[in-house]
Design a protein around this motif. Sequence first.
Motif, mmCIF file in Angstrom:
data_model
loop_
_atom_site.group_PDB
_atom_site.id
_atom_site.type_symbol
_atom_site.label_atom_id
_atom_site.label_comp_id
_atom_site.label_asym_id
_atom_site.label_seq_id
_atom_site.Cartn_x
_atom_site.Cartn_y
_atom_site.Cartn_z
ATOM 1 N N ARG A 187 0.972 -1.112 -0.272
ATOM 2 C CA ARG A 187 0.105 -0.117 0.063
ATOM 3 C C ARG A 187 0.681 1.131 0.171
ATOM 4 O O ARG A 187 0.400 1.834 -0.632
ATOM 5 C CB ARG A 187 -0.950 0.159 0.817
ATOM 6 C CG ARG A 187 -2.219 -0.526 0.591
ATOM 7 C CD ARG A 187 -3.132 -0.256 2.567
ATOM 8 N NE ARG A 187 -2.971 -1.106 3.450
ATOM 9 C CZ ARG A 187 -2.810 -2.519 3.958
ATOM 10 N NH1 ARG A 187 -3.643 -2.873 2.814
ATOM 11 N NH2 ARG A 187 -2.838 -2.702 4.929
ATOM 12 N N ALA A 188 2.207 1.105 0.865
ATOM 13 C CA ALA A 188 2.610 1.861 1.041
ATOM 14 C C ALA A 188 3.923 2.503 -0.946
ATOM 15 O O ALA A 188 3.863 3.428 -0.815
ATOM 16 C CB ALA A 188 3.282 2.181 1.523
ATOM 17 N N GLU A 189 3.735 1.224 -1.113
ATOM 18 C CA GLU A 189 4.001 1.536 -2.214
ATOM 19 C C GLU A 189 3.582 2.687 -2.857
ATOM 20 O O GLU A 189 4.225 3.531 -4.228
ATOM 21 C CB GLU A 189 4.951 0.459 -2.819
ATOM 22 C CG GLU A 189 5.500 0.218 -4.285
ATOM 23 C CD GLU A 189 5.608 -1.243 -4.349
ATOM 24 O OE1 GLU A 189 5.480 -2.116 -4.235
ATOM 25 O OE2 GLU A 189 5.863 -1.123 -6.054
ATOM 26 N N VAL A 190 2.456 1.760 -3.684
ATOM 27 C CA VAL A 190 1.430 2.049 -4.582
ATOM 28 C C VAL A 190 1.368 4.041 -4.057
ATOM 29 O O VAL A 190 1.186 4.447 -4.562
ATOM 30 C CB VAL A 190 0.162 1.620 -4.506
ATOM 31 C CG1 VAL A 190 -0.965 1.835 -5.547
ATOM 32 C CG2 VAL A 190 0.558 0.037 -5.123
ATOM 33 N N MET A 191 1.018 4.219 -3.010
ATOM 34 C CA MET A 191 0.793 5.484 -3.005
ATOM 35 C C MET A 191 1.718 7.065 -2.434
ATOM 36 O O MET A 191 1.365 7.722 -2.931
ATOM 37 C CB MET A 191 0.678 6.116 -0.673
ATOM 38 C CG MET A 191 -1.017 4.862 -0.485
ATOM 39 S SD MET A 191 -2.117 5.905 -1.086
ATOM 40 C CE MET A 191 -2.038 7.532 -0.422
ATOM 41 N N LYS A 192 2.507 5.688 -2.512
ATOM 42 C CA LYS A 192 4.128 6.559 -2.626
ATOM 43 C C LYS A 192 4.299 6.922 -4.728
ATOM 44 O O LYS A 192 4.532 8.146 -4.472
ATOM 45 C CB LYS A 192 5.425 6.090 -2.414
ATOM 46 C CG LYS A 192 7.071 7.119 -3.178
ATOM 47 C CD LYS A 192 8.215 6.333 -2.138
ATOM 48 C CE LYS A 192 9.326 7.238 -2.445
ATOM 49 N NZ LYS A 192 10.275 5.957 -3.025
ATOM 50 N N LEU A 193 3.775 5.692 -5.145
ATOM 51 C CA LEU A 193 4.278 6.100 -6.642
ATOM 52 C C LEU A 193 2.673 7.156 -7.108
ATOM 53 O O LEU A 193 3.056 7.621 -7.746
ATOM 54 C CB LEU A 193 4.509 5.104 -7.627
ATOM 55 C CG LEU A 193 5.317 3.827 -7.223
ATOM 56 C CD1 LEU A 193 4.457 2.474 -7.263
ATOM 57 C CD2 LEU A 193 6.161 4.331 -8.428
ATOM 58 N N ASN A 194 1.814 6.705 -6.524
ATOM 59 C CA ASN A 194 0.925 7.452 -6.951
ATOM 60 C C ASN A 194 0.369 8.611 -5.786
ATOM 61 O O ASN A 194 -1.051 7.581 -4.987
ATOM 62 C CB ASN A 194 -0.317 6.871 -6.760
ATOM 63 C CG ASN A 194 0.035 5.825 -8.045
ATOM 64 O OD1 ASN A 194 -0.141 5.827 -9.094
ATOM 65 N ND2 ASN A 194 0.141 4.310 -8.176
ATOM 66 N N PRO A 195 0.201 9.761 -5.162
ATOM 67 C CA PRO A 195 0.350 10.436 -4.518
ATOM 68 C C PRO A 195 -1.058 11.195 -4.813
ATOM 69 O O PRO A 195 -1.722 11.228 -5.703
ATOM 70 C CB PRO A 195 1.105 12.042 -4.585
ATOM 71 C CG PRO A 195 1.249 12.041 -5.904
ATOM 72 C CD PRO A 195 1.339 10.434 -6.165
ATOM 73 N N PRO A 196 -1.990 11.603 -3.591
ATOM 74 C CA PRO A 196 -3.798 11.866 -4.176
ATOM 75 C C PRO A 196 -3.354 13.115 -5.353
ATOM 76 O O PRO A 196 -2.980 14.119 -5.512
ATOM 77 C CB PRO A 196 -3.675 12.203 -2.705
ATOM 78 C CG PRO A 196 -3.057 12.644 -1.881
ATOM 79 C CD PRO A 196 -1.671 11.978 -2.821
ATOM 80 N N ILE A 197 -4.332 13.144 -5.663
ATOM 81 C CA ILE A 197 -4.858 14.422 -7.252
ATOM 82 C C ILE A 197 -5.980 14.308 -6.791
ATOM 83 O O ILE A 197 -6.900 14.271 -7.482
ATOM 84 C CB ILE A 197 -4.479 13.624 -8.135
ATOM 85 C CG1 ILE A 197 -2.654 12.661 -8.653
ATOM 86 C CG2 ILE A 197 -5.225 14.027 -10.127
ATOM 87 C CD1 ILE A 197 -1.223 13.875 -8.579
ATOM 88 N N ALA A 198 -5.908 16.030 -7.545
ATOM 89 C CA ALA A 198 -7.240 16.671 -7.329
ATOM 90 C C ALA A 198 -7.752 16.645 -8.815
ATOM 91 O O ALA A 198 -7.088 17.269 -9.576
ATOM 92 C CB ALA A 198 -7.273 18.445 -6.925
ATOM 93 N N GLN A 199 -8.959 16.159 -9.177
ATOM 94 C CA GLN A 199 -9.413 16.488 -10.864
ATOM 95 C C GLN A 199 -10.981 17.631 -10.976
ATOM 96 O O GLN A 199 -11.788 17.182 -9.187
ATOM 97 C CB GLN A 199 -9.864 15.396 -11.420
ATOM 98 C CG GLN A 199 -8.155 14.687 -11.536
ATOM 99 C CD GLN A 199 -7.098 14.525 -12.522
ATOM 100 O OE1 GLN A 199 -8.224 16.003 -13.042
ATOM 101 N NE2 GLN A 199 -6.851 14.031 -12.879
ATOM 102 N N PRO A 200 -11.119 18.208 -11.794
ATOM 103 C CA PRO A 200 -12.317 19.054 -11.364
ATOM 104 C C PRO A 200 -13.389 18.809 -11.760
ATOM 105 O O PRO A 200 -12.810 17.138 -12.310
ATOM 106 C CB PRO A 200 -12.329 19.959 -12.926
ATOM 107 C CG PRO A 200 -10.910 19.242 -13.975
ATOM 108 C CD PRO A 200 -10.522 18.708 -12.554
ATOM 109 N N VAL A 201 -14.427 18.384 -10.539
ATOM 110 C CA VAL A 201 -15.704 17.693 -10.475
ATOM 111 C C VAL A 201 -16.082 17.409 -12.219
ATOM 112 O O VAL A 201 -16.877 16.324 -13.045
ATOM 113 C CB VAL A 201 -16.286 17.655 -9.791
ATOM 114 C CG1 VAL A 201 -18.014 16.547 -9.877
ATOM 115 C CG2 VAL A 201 -15.630 17.451 -8.003
ATOM 116 N N VAL A 202 -16.221 18.474 -12.661
ATOM 117 C CA VAL A 202 -16.650 18.842 -14.009
ATOM 118 C C VAL A 202 -15.622 18.985 -14.713
ATOM 119 O O VAL A 202 -14.890 20.288 -14.706
ATOM 120 C CB VAL A 202 -17.928 19.832 -13.936
ATOM 121 C CG1 VAL A 202 -18.746 20.170 -15.638
ATOM 122 C CG2 VAL A 202 -18.775 20.015 -13.615
#
Length: 287
Positions: A177-192
Amino acid sequence: MALKLRRLSNALGVEVCDLDLRKPMSESTFGEIYSAFLQYGILLFRNQDISREQHIEFSRRFGELDDHASLPRDRHPDYPEILLVTNRPNPDGTPSESRYTGRSWHTDMSYTTRPALGSLLRCYNLPEVGGDTLFANMYLAYDTLSEGMKKLIADLHGIHLSGTRKINVADAGEARRAEVMKLNPPIAQPVVRVHPETGRKALYLGEKVKRFDGMTEEESKPLIDYLNRHATRPEFVFRQQWRENDLLVWDNRCTLHQALGDFDETQLRHMERTTVLGTPSGYIAAA
Ligand SMILES: O=C(O)CCC(=O)C(=O)O
């Protein structure tokens, strides 16, 4: 050449009939294919007994391909452009990392700042029954919201997380889980999201989104749940019942999809996907 198209559902999708992807294709024929892709969101090519090279070559006509560096364990050992979606055990007998891929509503690579334009999924092996995939039309989802709701969500950003849910389900452990989170930080995307090619507005959400940027999960959940439920109403959905050698192409900018897992897990289901990179979207959010 005029393409022969057959509608797949009222909401989205067409089958492109009588085309052999092993044969050379002119620019003008591909232009028609791409127009249909933009218009219908999903293209289905049946009976395509293509090689991996041909899968990659056809995919490249849609744009630059992802090398799936963010999902190193799921990619094909010899073809980084190909992502495995399979329950075939690893050569050492351990379960496949990708056996639960796509089991919630999502749009591919939305948890990166260059989310996918499209994906091309090829079906190799199917269980006796089931193994279907659902697709939802996110233009329709947006268009059918009230004006009040459209105003409410106009400036919201959803925080998209990578496949941590899948990993929890697979019991892969904290290190993974930690490996994937490091490779993939949280990303904000427009809802529209405005589709970069058609200019149409589409809802851009899914079940990887747990909160809106600047809001708590508790505050966000009711609205996220409502929007996802609305977006995936049966009238906005197409259900793909796979056949071997189907190649299905979808536009990730205006559709959601979900692998149903409606099959006997002891039977082989083996799919392979290429992912076409899209234009930059979103930003890295605080964890
Ligand atoms: O296996 C499927 O039907 C869909 C897989 C999926 O969700 C994906 O490749 O993003």
